[in-house]
Design a protein around this motif. Structure first.
Motif, mmCIF file in Angstrom:
data_model
loop_
_atom_site.group_PDB
_atom_site.id
_atom_site.type_symbol
_atom_site.label_atom_id
_atom_site.label_comp_id
_atom_site.label_asym_id
_atom_site.label_seq_id
_atom_site.Cartn_x
_atom_site.Cartn_y
_atom_site.Cartn_z
ATOM 1 N N GLY A 246 3.657 -16.079 12.996
ATOM 2 C CA GLY A 246 2.796 -17.227 13.242
ATOM 3 C C GLY A 246 1.445 -17.106 12.570
ATOM 4 N N ARG A 247 0.416 -17.461 13.307
ATOM 5 C CA ARG A 247 -0.950 -17.449 12.768
ATOM 6 C C ARG A 247 -1.388 -16.048 12.344
ATOM 7 N N ASP A 248 -0.974 -15.030 13.093
ATOM 8 C CA ASP A 248 -1.334 -13.659 12.733
ATOM 9 C C ASP A 248 -0.796 -13.308 11.341
ATOM 10 N N LEU A 249 0.442 -13.679 11.058
ATOM 11 C CA LEU A 249 1.026 -13.424 9.746
ATOM 12 C C LEU A 249 0.268 -14.176 8.662
ATOM 13 N N HIS A 250 -0.073 -15.421 8.928
ATOM 14 C CA HIS A 250 -0.861 -16.219 7.979
ATOM 15 C C HIS A 250 -2.179 -15.514 7.666
ATOM 16 N N LEU A 251 -2.865 -15.028 8.685
ATOM 17 C CA LEU A 251 -4.154 -14.365 8.483
ATOM 18 C C LEU A 251 -4.016 -13.065 7.698
ATOM 19 N N VAL A 252 -2.961 -12.321 7.943
ATOM 20 C CA VAL A 252 -2.733 -11.083 7.193
ATOM 21 C C VAL A 252 -2.493 -11.400 5.718
ATOM 22 N N LYS A 253 -1.671 -12.403 5.437
ATOM 23 C CA LYS A 253 -1.404 -12.798 4.048
ATOM 24 C C LYS A 253 -2.685 -13.254 3.358
ATOM 25 N N LYS A 254 -3.460 -14.070 4.046
ATOM 26 C CA LYS A 254 -4.703 -14.582 3.461
ATOM 27 C C LYS A 254 -5.700 -13.446 3.227
ATOM 28 N N ALA A 255 -5.821 -12.545 4.188
ATOM 29 C CA ALA A 255 -6.745 -11.415 4.039
ATOM 30 C C ALA A 255 -6.337 -10.526 2.868
ATOM 31 N N LEU A 256 -5.057 -10.278 2.705
ATOM 32 C CA LEU A 256 -4.592 -9.478 1.570
ATOM 33 C C LEU A 256 -4.874 -10.181 0.249
ATOM 34 N N ALA A 257 -4.624 -11.483 0.191
ATOM 35 C CA ALA A 257 -4.886 -12.241 -1.040
ATOM 36 C C ALA A 257 -6.370 -12.218 -1.396
ATOM 37 N N ILE A 258 -7.227 -12.362 -0.397
ATOM 38 C CA ILE A 258 -8.678 -12.312 -0.632
ATOM 39 C C ILE A 258 -9.078 -10.914 -1.105
ATOM 40 N N ALA A 259 -8.577 -9.891 -0.451
ATOM 41 C CA ALA A 259 -8.925 -8.513 -0.822
ATOM 42 C C ALA A 259 -8.499 -8.200 -2.252
ATOM 43 N N VAL A 260 -7.306 -8.606 -2.634
ATOM 44 C CA VAL A 260 -6.833 -8.369 -4.001
ATOM 45 C C VAL A 260 -7.749 -9.063 -5.005
ATOM 46 N N LEU A 261 -8.096 -10.305 -4.736
ATOM 47 C CA LEU A 261 -8.963 -11.049 -5.646
ATOM 48 C C LEU A 261 -10.337 -10.387 -5.772
ATOM 49 N N SER B 80 -11.000 -0.262 -6.910
ATOM 50 C CA SER B 80 -9.981 0.660 -6.410
ATOM 51 C C SER B 80 -8.596 0.157 -6.801
ATOM 52 N N GLY B 81 -8.129 0.635 -7.924
ATOM 53 C CA GLY B 81 -6.831 0.202 -8.433
ATOM 54 C C GLY B 81 -5.683 0.550 -7.513
ATOM 55 N N SER B 82 -5.745 1.715 -6.872
ATOM 56 C CA SER B 82 -4.647 2.108 -5.986
ATOM 57 C C SER B 82 -4.593 1.215 -4.745
ATOM 58 N N ASP B 83 -5.758 0.875 -4.190
ATOM 59 C CA ASP B 83 -5.776 -0.045 -3.044
ATOM 60 C C ASP B 83 -5.227 -1.409 -3.453
ATOM 61 N N MET B 84 -5.654 -1.885 -4.627
ATOM 62 C CA MET B 84 -5.204 -3.189 -5.095
ATOM 63 C C MET B 84 -3.681 -3.198 -5.293
ATOM 64 N N THR B 85 -3.153 -2.146 -5.876
ATOM 65 C CA THR B 85 -1.708 -2.053 -6.089
ATOM 66 C C THR B 85 -0.954 -2.058 -4.767
ATOM 67 N N ASP B 86 -1.440 -1.285 -3.808
ATOM 68 C CA ASP B 86 -0.790 -1.229 -2.497
ATOM 69 C C ASP B 86 -0.873 -2.572 -1.775
ATOM 70 N N MET B 87 -2.031 -3.231 -1.862
ATOM 71 C CA MET B 87 -2.192 -4.540 -1.214
ATOM 72 C C MET B 87 -1.283 -5.579 -1.850
ATOM 73 N N LYS B 88 -1.174 -5.546 -3.178
ATOM 74 C CA LYS B 88 -0.260 -6.469 -3.860
ATOM 75 C C LYS B 88 1.180 -6.213 -3.415
ATOM 76 N N GLY B 89 1.538 -4.945 -3.253
ATOM 77 C CA GLY B 89 2.881 -4.610 -2.791
ATOM 78 C C GLY B 89 3.165 -5.136 -1.394
ATOM 79 N N LEU B 90 2.194 -4.977 -0.498
ATOM 80 C CA LEU B 90 2.357 -5.520 0.859
ATOM 81 C C LEU B 90 2.482 -7.038 0.827
ATOM 82 N N LEU B 91 1.642 -7.660 0.020
ATOM 83 C CA LEU B 91 1.684 -9.120 -0.085
ATOM 84 C C LEU B 91 3.034 -9.576 -0.628
#
Length: 71
Positions: free
Chosen positions: A6-21, A32-43
């Motif tokens: 639900g909303r929690d999943l939406h917020l996690v996806k949005k937070a990851l997208a913002i962090a990657v950007l 931090s390339g490694s953080d970005m790579t891991d976040m993209k993988g989770l997304l």
């Protein structure tokens, strides 16, 4: 791994997208390339389609820059 729905999943996806950007826009040694790579993988695991990915990419751009991306 925690499970979100639900909303929690939406917020996690949005937070990851913002962090990657934000990380992509960071200059030089502060990016931090490694953080970005891991976040993209989770997304990638959470996003179900290219359309959904585009939705979150646009939402992240608006959140970071305050305006819609140029098309």
């Amino acid at each position: 791994m925690a499970e979100f729905s639900g909303r929690d999943l939406h917020l996690v996806k949005k937070a990851l997208a913002i962090a990657v950007l934000v990380i992509e826009r960071m200059p030089g040694p502060f990016q931090s390339g490694s953080d970005m790579t891991d976040m993209k993988g989770l997304l990638d695991q959470l996003i179900e389609s290219d359309v959904e990915l585009e939705h979150y990419a646009v939402a992240a751009h608006i959140a970071v820059s305050g305006e819609a991306p140029q098309r």
